[in-house]
Design an enzyme around this catalytic site. Structure first.
Site, PDB file in Angstrom:
ATOM      1  N   ASP A 175       0.819  -1.217   0.000  1.00 18.31           N
ATOM      2  CA  ASP A 175       0.000   0.000   0.000  1.00 18.31           C
ATOM      3  C   ASP A 175       0.848   1.261   0.000  1.00 18.31           C
ATOM      4  O   ASP A 175       2.052   1.219   0.261  1.00 18.31           O
ATOM      5  CB  ASP A 175      -0.970   0.006   1.200  1.00 18.31           C
ATOM      6  N   ASN A 187      -8.067  -3.480  13.773  1.00 17.90           N
ATOM      7  CA  ASN A 187      -9.436  -3.740  13.324  1.00 17.90           C
ATOM      8  C   ASN A 187      -9.488  -4.925  12.357  1.00 17.90           C
ATOM      9  O   ASN A 187     -10.505  -5.167  11.723  1.00 17.90           O
ATOM     10  CB  ASN A 187     -10.031  -2.487  12.649  1.00 17.90           C
ATOM     11  N   HIS A 228      -7.547  -5.282   9.632  1.00 11.15           N
ATOM     12  CA  HIS A 228      -7.218  -4.993   8.229  1.00 11.15           C
ATOM     13  C   HIS A 228      -5.933  -5.694   7.811  1.00 11.15           C
ATOM     14  O   HIS A 228      -5.068  -5.978   8.638  1.00 11.15           O
ATOM     15  CB  HIS A 228      -7.175  -3.483   7.945  1.00 11.15           C
ATOM     16  N   GLU A 259      -9.761  -2.343   4.677  1.00 12.31           N
ATOM     17  CA  GLU A 259     -10.424  -2.056   5.945  1.00 12.31           C
ATOM     18  C   GLU A 259     -11.728  -2.856   6.058  1.00 12.31           C
ATOM     19  O   GLU A 259     -12.275  -3.296   5.033  1.00 12.31           O
ATOM     20  CB  GLU A 259     -10.750  -0.554   6.014  1.00 12.31           C
TER      21      GLU A 259
HETATM   22  C1  F6R Z   1       1.190  -1.596   6.165  1.00 13.03           C
HETATM   23  C2  F6R Z   1       0.021  -2.462   6.191  1.00 13.03           C
HETATM   24  C3  F6R Z   1      -0.811  -2.602   7.421  1.00 13.03           C
HETATM   25  C4  F6R Z   1       0.007  -3.006   8.653  1.00 13.03           C
HETATM   26  C5  F6R Z   1      -0.884  -3.074   9.898  1.00 13.03           C
HETATM   27  C6  F6R Z   1      -0.079  -3.384  11.146  1.00 13.03           C
HETATM   28  O1  F6R Z   1       1.813  -1.630   4.892  1.00 13.03           O
HETATM   29  O2  F6R Z   1      -0.264  -3.036   5.206  1.00 13.03           O
HETATM   30  O3  F6R Z   1      -1.814  -3.544   7.198  1.00 13.03           O
HETATM   31  O4  F6R Z   1       0.599  -4.243   8.426  1.00 13.03           O
HETATM   32  O5  F6R Z   1      -1.537  -1.861  10.081  1.00 13.03           O
HETATM   33  O6  F6R Z   1       0.795  -2.333  11.394  1.00 13.03           O
HETATM   34  P1  F6R Z   1       1.894  -2.413  12.547  1.00 13.03           P
HETATM   35  O7  F6R Z   1       2.869  -3.448  12.126  1.00 13.03           O
HETATM   36  O8  F6R Z   1       2.513  -1.043  12.569  1.00 13.03           O
HETATM   37  O9  F6R Z   1       1.167  -2.766  13.799  1.00 13.03           O
END
Ligand code: F6R
Length: 261
Positions: free
Chosen positions: A68, A137, A139, A144
């Site tokens: 992303d 959440n 994702h 989302e």
């Molecule tokens: C980031 C992404 C998100 C993260 C998720 C967990 O490229 O795709 O899905 O993997 O938000 O983030 P952290 O590792 O910071 O808890």
């Protein structure tokens, strides 16, 4: 099939995932990786960089597709996900710039750009290995919780909980972009193998729900239950709910850390 792995700690999780990547690259030097940003994978990227420094890994033919990118942030901005990846991994290994891929979240014709990104992943032969973190959440990437799973790369409005979680990385919460472009569920589920990484007690409940409850777009990571080769790896805190539920958890390097278990 889902495999659950609990490592001694977060650093050991990094080594476990780096081992999997090292084995893949040795077997297939032109491996195609799907990569996340965020706090969780930093231990993996540190480990890969140090193995490259020790001459154990060659990224010269590896291709990467990031999950992303934020909208409205220049790719050279320190808040961009491209910058994050340069800082934590790409600048430290011998990956070729032309083999690094991100969606252009600010493309004028975004529909065309999303189709281009999906096409580029497919033209590379699909992802050999996809690494994922999980949001509070549920994702994955920036897919989302919503009313349906979206197959292709697409633009999303970030949820309030994601904006709040990511605010720690910005000077002020109001700086967190509200929109992003994310790889869709289709390219993710087409990956030959998937590893979901997690560390910390705050992820334990959502991780368990994703792999224990029903598959639903309101909890995007739950779709991974339907993948044939998905490994969930986490430290003891993140794996707590699995461990307490009696689901079969494999312990890696567990000699000192699980007390009497
Ligand atoms: C980031 C992404 C998100 C993260 C998720 C967990 O490229 O795709 O899905 O993997 O938000 O983030 P952290 O590792 O910071 O808890």
């Amino acid at each position: 099939m889902i495999k659950l792995i609990c490592t001694k700690n977060k650093e050991e999780m990094g080594r476990y995932v780096a081992d999997r990547i090292e084995r893949l690259i040795k077997r297939k030097p032109d491996a195609v990786l799907g990569l996340p940003t965020g706090t969780t994978p930093i231990v993996v990227y540190n480990e890969l960089a140090s193995r490259f420094g020790a001459g154990r890994l060659d990224f010269s033919r590896v291709k990467t597709f990031n999950l992303d990118e934020y909208c409205g942030i220049d790719e050279n901005d320190t808040d961009s996900y491209r910058h994050f990846m340069m800082e934590h991994l790409f600048s430290k290994v011998n990956i070729r710039p032309e083999n690094i891929h991100f969606p252009d979240a600010d493309a004028i014709d975004l529909e065309k750009e999303c189709a281009r990104y999906d096409g580029a992943i497919a033209a590379a032969g699909g992802l050999d290995l996809l690494l994922l973190g999980i949001g509070h959440n549920g994702h994955i990437g920036f897919n989302e919780p919503q009313s349906e799973f979206v197959v292709g790369t697409h633009k999303v409005r970030l949820s309030d909980s994601t904006i709040a979680a990511n605010a720690r990385l910005f000077a002020s919460p109001s700086d967190v972009p509200r929109r992003a472009v994310t790889m869709g569920i289709g390219s993710m589920m087409n990956a030959a193998k998937i590893i979901v990484m997690s560390s910390g007690a705050d992820k334990s409940e959502i991780l368990y729900q994703a792999f224990h409850g029903s598959v639903k777009p309101g909890l995007p990571a739950s779709i991974l239950q339907l993948h044939d080769h998905c490994t969930v790896v986490g430290d003891p805190d993140a794996m707590r709910c699995f461990r307490e539920s009696g689901m079969p958890v494999e312990y890696v390097e567990n000699e000192n850390c699980f007390g009497g278990e």
